[in-house]
Design a protein around this motif. Sequence first.
Motif, mmCIF file in Angstrom:
data_model
loop_
_atom_site.group_PDB
_atom_site.id
_atom_site.type_symbol
_atom_site.label_atom_id
_atom_site.label_comp_id
_atom_site.label_asym_id
_atom_site.label_seq_id
_atom_site.Cartn_x
_atom_site.Cartn_y
_atom_site.Cartn_z
ATOM 1 N N GLY A 61 -12.745 -48.429 14.839
ATOM 2 C CA GLY A 61 -11.325 -48.776 14.970
ATOM 3 C C GLY A 61 -10.849 -49.617 13.801
ATOM 4 N N LEU A 62 -11.631 -50.600 13.428
ATOM 5 C CA LEU A 62 -11.276 -51.453 12.301
ATOM 6 C C LEU A 62 -11.301 -50.664 11.000
ATOM 7 C CD1 LEU A 62 -10.474 -54.424 12.091
ATOM 8 C CD2 LEU A 62 -12.843 -54.951 11.474
ATOM 9 N N ALA A 63 -12.276 -49.779 10.834
ATOM 10 C CA ALA A 63 -12.344 -48.949 9.627
ATOM 11 C C ALA A 63 -11.089 -48.092 9.488
ATOM 12 C CB ALA A 63 -13.592 -48.072 9.670
ATOM 13 N N GLN A 64 -10.653 -47.509 10.602
ATOM 14 C CA GLN A 64 -9.435 -46.699 10.574
ATOM 15 C C GLN A 64 -8.223 -47.554 10.227
ATOM 16 O OE1 GLN A 64 -8.462 -44.875 14.328
ATOM 17 N NE2 GLN A 64 -7.160 -43.327 13.390
ATOM 18 N N GLN A 65 -8.143 -48.733 10.813
ATOM 19 C CA GLN A 65 -7.028 -49.637 10.541
ATOM 20 C C GLN A 65 -7.010 -50.090 9.078
ATOM 21 O OE1 GLN A 65 -6.951 -53.086 13.137
ATOM 22 N NE2 GLN A 65 -5.816 -54.281 11.632
ATOM 23 N N ALA B 16 -13.941 -45.683 5.154
ATOM 24 C CA ALA B 16 -14.676 -44.686 5.924
ATOM 25 C C ALA B 16 -15.500 -45.294 7.045
ATOM 26 C CB ALA B 16 -15.588 -43.889 4.993
ATOM 27 N N HIS B 17 -16.022 -46.492 6.828
ATOM 28 C CA HIS B 17 -16.994 -47.034 7.786
ATOM 29 C C HIS B 17 -17.095 -48.548 7.612
ATOM 30 C CE1 HIS B 17 -20.719 -46.760 10.267
ATOM 31 N NE2 HIS B 17 -21.073 -47.824 9.559
ATOM 32 N N ALA C 16 -12.324 -53.643 -7.045
ATOM 33 C CA ALA C 16 -13.548 -53.751 -6.243
ATOM 34 C C ALA C 16 -14.121 -52.382 -5.869
ATOM 35 C CB ALA C 16 -13.268 -54.545 -4.978
ATOM 36 N N GLY C 17 -13.412 -51.308 -6.210
ATOM 37 C CA GLY C 17 -13.893 -49.966 -5.911
ATOM 38 C C GLY C 17 -13.777 -49.581 -4.454
ATOM 39 N N LEU C 18 -12.859 -50.210 -3.735
ATOM 40 C CA LEU C 18 -12.662 -49.902 -2.321
ATOM 41 C C LEU C 18 -11.659 -48.761 -2.167
ATOM 42 C CD1 LEU C 18 -12.474 -53.550 -0.994
ATOM 43 C CD2 LEU C 18 -14.154 -51.854 -0.232
ATOM 44 N N ASP C 19 -12.027 -47.761 -1.381
ATOM 45 C CA ASP C 19 -11.122 -46.638 -1.145
ATOM 46 C C ASP C 19 -11.460 -46.008 0.207
ATOM 47 O OD1 ASP C 19 -13.395 -45.015 -1.521
ATOM 48 O OD2 ASP C 19 -12.941 -44.701 -3.644
ATOM 49 N N VAL D 280 -18.657 -50.125 4.392
ATOM 50 C CA VAL D 280 -18.740 -51.571 4.189
ATOM 51 C C VAL D 280 -19.670 -52.218 5.209
ATOM 52 C CG1 VAL D 280 -17.415 -53.721 4.098
ATOM 53 C CG2 VAL D 280 -16.384 -51.587 3.269
ATOM 54 N N LEU D 281 -20.526 -53.121 4.714
ATOM 55 C CA LEU D 281 -21.359 -53.951 5.567
ATOM 56 C C LEU D 281 -20.826 -55.385 5.546
ATOM 57 C CD1 LEU D 281 -23.946 -54.598 7.233
ATOM 58 C CD2 LEU D 281 -25.108 -55.001 5.039
#
Length: 411
Positions: free
Chosen positions: A51-55, A59-60, A363-366, A371-372
């Motif tokens: 749920g948080l990943a979608q928000q 991806a994860h 930061a290369g976030l897409d 993410v851990l």
Amino acid sequence: MFTSNRHIAHSPYPDRLKEILNIAAVNESREWLAFWPGINMAGTPLWTLPGLAQQFGVAHISLKDESTRSPLGSFKALGAPIALVRLIKRRWPEHALSADDLFAGRHRDLLAHFTVISATDGNHGKALAAAAQAIGCGCVIVIHANVIAEREQAIAAYGARIVRSAGNYDQSVEEAARLAAQNGWHVVSDTSYEGYEDVPRDVMQGYGIIAAEVIEQAKCTPDHCAFTHVFVQGGVGGLAAGIVGQLWEFHQLRRPRFVVVEPQEADCLYQSAVAGRLKKATGSVDSIMAGLACGEASPLAWKMLEKGADHFMTIDDSEAVQAMRVAAAGNVFDPPLVIGESGAAGLAGLHALLRQPALKAEAGLDAQSRVLLISTEGATAPSVYEACVGEAAESVLARQAAWLPPSSTTR
């Protein structure tokens, strides 16, 4: 504030860093800690948060929950006890002392006049006091002026003598060193300084157990890391160094990106990254994230982070509190989670970056990012937690228990 590390080493794990942290030492620490009653060495939960990943538009997201590591309520249960065992074994090499016998208290007579001391903001001191009580040696804990009575009482409950010093955490570290020299006591600190590296190294090796468990739980292989990014707390840098070292050695050139997060008022690692050398914090070194409120980085940890951490960033207290509330609320897909003030730093850092397109890109976030996050503590100060979240930790945990079966949310 956010910066990328200009000195990052895009290389296999260097031999000189293996002398500080290595997989073999972490595995040995893991075996020894299994003899300490009350600690969870079967592995703490690795929650998946779809749920948080979608928000957030990634991806994860996985979150390693150290609140259940032991009754101590934090990851510190992995560091101080193993450092104490290694210290005692070095002190009496002729006795061939085993971790099993030490944790069982079978050498209390030998250790009757052996005393350890450390400065703390709360969690490290509590872990050291608990380990000393089990092993049978004396323990003195130095706390500074900003440590609340609730944390002091939690440490004293494990039989430690409490000394309160003036000033902040860094000054309490100096006071602990002074008292140790004056009384012939032995410092067990999670931060290093000139001439003092063996014990902080041992502490960091204990922290590496968290990453070792994640590797197993997420079914990582050397050629495949389950995560593209790891957000980890700053403080003096010991935890971050332990996580970076373990994952870098395991994955080598395929390691994930590491983002180190610390309070805006205690930005010693961020400032060190900007300067390219160790620097002190520029703020007040006072934060609701008590476990991260450190004005000076550990030089030993910096050796690891200077070459192994990709990005450094700071967050303010309000962002940490908001992250605590988000975790506690849960949603239809994610369980309610009890995350303490310092434990929320990684989640707060991720959220902050994702709200700033330029920094997110740097930061290369897409949308493909995996993410851990590491929640380093639960409600170790229950009154502070309730004031931040507006709900008692017990209530959040009750809602968690009523949620869907854990098998659907953890690896």
